[in-house]
Enzyme design. Sequence first.
Site, short mmCIF file in Angstrom:
data_model
loop_
_atom_site.label_atom_id
_atom_site.label_comp_id
_atom_site.label_asym_id
_atom_site.label_seq_id
_atom_site.Cartn_x
_atom_site.Cartn_y
_atom_site.Cartn_z
N ALA A 122 0.80 -1.23 0.00
CA ALA A 122 0.00 0.00 0.00
C ALA A 122 0.83 1.27 0.00
CB ALA A 122 -0.93 0.00 1.22
N ASN A 188 1.44 -3.20 7.96
CA ASN A 188 2.41 -3.89 7.12
C ASN A 188 3.33 -2.89 6.42
OD1 ASN A 188 2.53 -6.82 6.96
ND2 ASN A 188 0.38 -6.74 6.39
N HIS A 218 -1.29 7.39 3.89
CA HIS A 218 0.08 7.00 4.25
C HIS A 218 1.01 8.17 3.97
CE1 HIS A 218 -1.42 2.88 4.40
NE2 HIS A 218 -1.94 3.07 3.20
#
Length: 266
Positions: A122, A188, A218
């Site tokens: 991601a 992760n 993010h």
Amino acid sequence: MKHVAIIGYGAIARYVMTAIAERDTVTLCGIIGRAGRLEDARACAPGAIAIADSVGDLPQRPDLVLDCAGHAGLREHGPDILAGGIDLYSVSAGALADADLYRDLSDAARRGGTALRIVSGAIGGLDILSAARQGGLTRVIYRGRKPPASWRGTPAEDRIDLDAQSEAQVHFRGTARQAAALYPKNANVTASIALAGIGFDETEVELISDPACRENRHELAVEGAFGSFAIQISGRAMPDNPKSSALTAMSMVDTLARLEDAIRIA
């Protein structure tokens, strides 16, 4: 024609299966599921695809295996796959925060003459981060910002009232190793950043619950001898699983596609 097996049968695995079915250079030769839960795998398996609880029980030996199952799948099946001479691609970077598992997988890969490849998942910018590491890094910080519902079932519930939030709140500050261990389904990306950069114990992490968020955000900021860079990604979840990133599934498909390219970005 490459024969590919997949660990798992969740949202990411199903996305990858669909992509494999649309390609003429790879074929799905089996699904590896949990012992005692193979009927769950059969429910989502296309056609007459073989289902097994270990790579050795598949009727067709795969040329490579794609781990789409999370930490438990990598822990259970990774060492046997690598030691057996089969390369493994995984979305489960966070599992490598466990130093014992990291060592076991490394040893198995050396015995089998294989490699474990962690897909980007991601997050982006890992190529820049890895290159910058060669000149020396001074700081790597990751901030993960998600809506309150995405933090249910995690330690965030013990630190803030997810139902009564009116503004953004940080519920975790620590290292990538700590974040990956405490938030195995949510962090992760912190492990991927640690592996590409300055390691699990030097990478700084902040996790934020934000009621204003509609997508998972993010943020990565890096400083070093090369200079500095910062990126921000607003990622959407998969329609059939709000805890799985659509970009994570796409990154696995992209990894598979690039295996066929005669010319590729390294």
